[in-house]
Design a protein around this motif. Sequence first.
Motif, PDB file in Angstrom:
ATOM      1  N   UNK A   1       0.791  -1.221   0.000  1.00 25.97           N
ATOM      2  CA  UNK A   1       0.000   0.000   0.000  1.00 25.97           C
ATOM      3  C   UNK A   1       0.822   1.269   0.000  1.00 25.97           C
ATOM      4  N   UNK A   2       0.285   2.297   0.686  1.00 25.67           N
ATOM      5  CA  UNK A   2       0.938   3.603   0.763  1.00 25.67           C
ATOM      6  C   UNK A   2       2.322   3.488   1.387  1.00 25.67           C
ATOM      7  N   UNK A   3       2.428   2.699   2.453  1.00 31.79           N
ATOM      8  CA  UNK A   3       3.721   2.535   3.123  1.00 31.79           C
ATOM      9  C   UNK A   3       4.763   1.953   2.177  1.00 31.79           C
TER      10      UNK A   3
ATOM     11  N   UNK B   1      -2.551  13.076  21.896  1.00 24.80           N
ATOM     12  CA  UNK B   1      -3.609  13.900  22.473  1.00 24.80           C
ATOM     13  C   UNK B   1      -4.034  14.901  21.407  1.00 24.80           C
ATOM     14  N   UNK B   2      -4.938  14.505  20.546  1.00 22.26           N
ATOM     15  CA  UNK B   2      -5.348  15.367  19.445  1.00 22.26           C
ATOM     16  C   UNK B   2      -6.858  15.543  19.440  1.00 22.26           C
ATOM     17  N   UNK B   3      -7.281  16.630  18.835  1.00 21.91           N
ATOM     18  CA  UNK B   3      -8.703  16.830  18.624  1.00 21.91           C
ATOM     19  C   UNK B   3      -9.207  15.815  17.600  1.00 21.91           C
ATOM     20  N   UNK B   4     -10.453  15.361  17.728  1.00 24.21           N
ATOM     21  CA  UNK B   4     -10.978  14.365  16.784  1.00 24.21           C
ATOM     22  C   UNK B   4     -10.839  14.782  15.328  1.00 24.21           C
ATOM     23  N   UNK B   5     -11.017  16.075  15.041  1.00 17.85           N
ATOM     24  CA  UNK B   5     -10.924  16.530  13.657  1.00 17.85           C
ATOM     25  C   UNK B   5      -9.504  16.362  13.125  1.00 17.85           C
ATOM     26  N   UNK B   6      -8.485  16.678  13.958  1.00 20.59           N
ATOM     27  CA  UNK B   6      -7.101  16.522  13.524  1.00 20.59           C
ATOM     28  C   UNK B   6      -6.792  15.049  13.270  1.00 20.59           C
ATOM     29  N   UNK B   7      -7.290  14.182  14.141  1.00 21.35           N
ATOM     30  CA  UNK B   7      -7.077  12.746  13.947  1.00 21.35           C
ATOM     31  C   UNK B   7      -7.704  12.295  12.630  1.00 21.35           C
ATOM     32  N   UNK B   8      -8.898  12.810  12.334  1.00 23.53           N
ATOM     33  CA  UNK B   8      -9.573  12.455  11.091  1.00 23.53           C
ATOM     34  C   UNK B   8      -8.775  12.942   9.882  1.00 23.53           C
ATOM     35  N   UNK B   9      -8.212  14.143   9.990  1.00 27.99           N
ATOM     36  CA  UNK B   9      -7.416  14.694   8.892  1.00 27.99           C
ATOM     37  C   UNK B   9      -6.164  13.858   8.654  1.00 27.99           C
TER      38      UNK B   9
ATOM     39  N   UNK C   1      -6.343   9.663   0.436  1.00 22.51           N
ATOM     40  CA  UNK C   1      -6.745  10.280  -0.833  1.00 22.51           C
ATOM     41  C   UNK C   1      -7.389   9.240  -1.752  1.00 22.51           C
ATOM     42  N   UNK C   2      -8.500   9.635  -2.345  1.00 28.48           N
ATOM     43  CA  UNK C   2      -9.224   8.745  -3.264  1.00 28.48           C
ATOM     44  C   UNK C   2      -8.984   9.082  -4.726  1.00 28.48           C
ATOM     45  N   UNK C   3      -8.364  10.221  -4.982  1.00 25.99           N
ATOM     46  CA  UNK C   3      -8.056  10.575  -6.366  1.00 25.99           C
ATOM     47  C   UNK C   3      -6.851  11.507  -6.377  1.00 25.99           C
ATOM     48  N   UNK C   4      -6.398  11.842  -7.568  1.00 23.43           N
ATOM     49  CA  UNK C   4      -5.219  12.690  -7.709  1.00 23.43           C
ATOM     50  C   UNK C   4      -4.019  11.859  -8.144  1.00 23.43           C
ATOM     51  N   UNK C   5      -3.385  12.270  -9.212  1.00 26.83           N
ATOM     52  CA  UNK C   5      -2.251  11.530  -9.745  1.00 26.83           C
ATOM     53  C   UNK C   5      -1.145  11.433  -8.702  1.00 26.83           C
TER      54      UNK C   5
ATOM     55  N   UNK D   1      -2.278   7.975   2.761  1.00 28.06           N
ATOM     56  CA  UNK D   1      -2.891   8.682   3.873  1.00 28.06           C
ATOM     57  C   UNK D   1      -2.062   9.939   4.144  1.00 28.06           C
ATOM     58  N   UNK D   2      -2.741  10.992   4.569  1.00 31.49           N
ATOM     59  CA  UNK D   2      -2.039  12.241   4.848  1.00 31.49           C
ATOM     60  C   UNK D   2      -1.009  12.036   5.952  1.00 31.49           C
TER      61      UNK D   2
END
Length: 328
Positions: free
Chosen positions: A47-49, A73-81, A86-90, A96-97
């Motif tokens: 995969x990505x790795x 210790x992160x906010x849920x939104x940061x963890x989600x980010x 990515x599902x598209x883009x050359x 994963x980000x």
Amino acid sequence: MQTIQKVIRRPKIVVIGGGTGLSVMLRGLKEKPLDITAIVTVADDGGSSGILRNELQIPPPGDIRNVLMALADTEPLLAEVLNYRFNNGTGLVGHSLGNLIVAAMTDISGDFVTGVRQLSQVLAVRGRVLPAADRAIVLSAEMEDGTIITGESMIPKAGGRIARVFLEPHDVEPLPEAVEALESADAILIGPGSLYTSIMPNLIVPKLAQAIVASNAVKLFVCNVMTQPGETDNYTVSQHLDAVYRHIGHHLFDYVIVNNGDIPPQVEDRYAEKGAKAVRLDMDEVSKRGYKVIADRLVLFQTFLRHDAERLSHHIYKLVENWMLRKR
């Protein structure tokens, strides 16, 4: 008269493995008063790795990223980010980000270990996250028919029974900090995770295995809830333990933690379609080998079966706490 209160230090626990199971467990353990060091496999090549490993010549970041996020210790939104894939883009599809950020930190800091350390500070990670080695390693398997399969991602696809796994290079050096953590540990915890492709790549790093064997820490093995197709087909709990013994040549664990909770029939059927089934606790065989067993209802089902992180971490913490009290 002044009252002097004795300061009781946090027990030092070293957790070894990789994959989703390790991350789930660490989310529970980080809530306990423990000094955690996670030693994570660097054998992943899929995969990505795998792409980042090959293109940038760095250790695979995926398992490291998962553990960082589990202990952060992160906010849920940061963890989600950071977990966003990515599902598209050359050139971006499938990455994963978080993997890209680990790769970027490696480039910025000059090496993988420093990059992980600095990212740990940014994410306010509770504990330390260490790769088993500071370079990527190649995992191979010898199957029972003598066939050699090369590459961590290829082993479960081979369709045979695994006789043994081994590393290239054979004499890979572990990260010195990982050895030091094992030498000073009060508890060493191995699993859960893919037996041959997440757990074993750490244990067969020669000096890591030596440090575990030599340690006076209490040693725990968390057995998987389900068998894994292509790795542990039809394995019982004792067969998981026997596989570790064959590779290390030592009786490694004091305790084995296993699930004895029922799995709903519809969930079992769903896993059976993929060739997986619940790992059977063959208590007589496990006890005969000298292991102490802690069995409890340790499984949750959402989209997939997972360990109950809260209940599992409670058992682990009580074991470690009692071990520390006996040592005083």
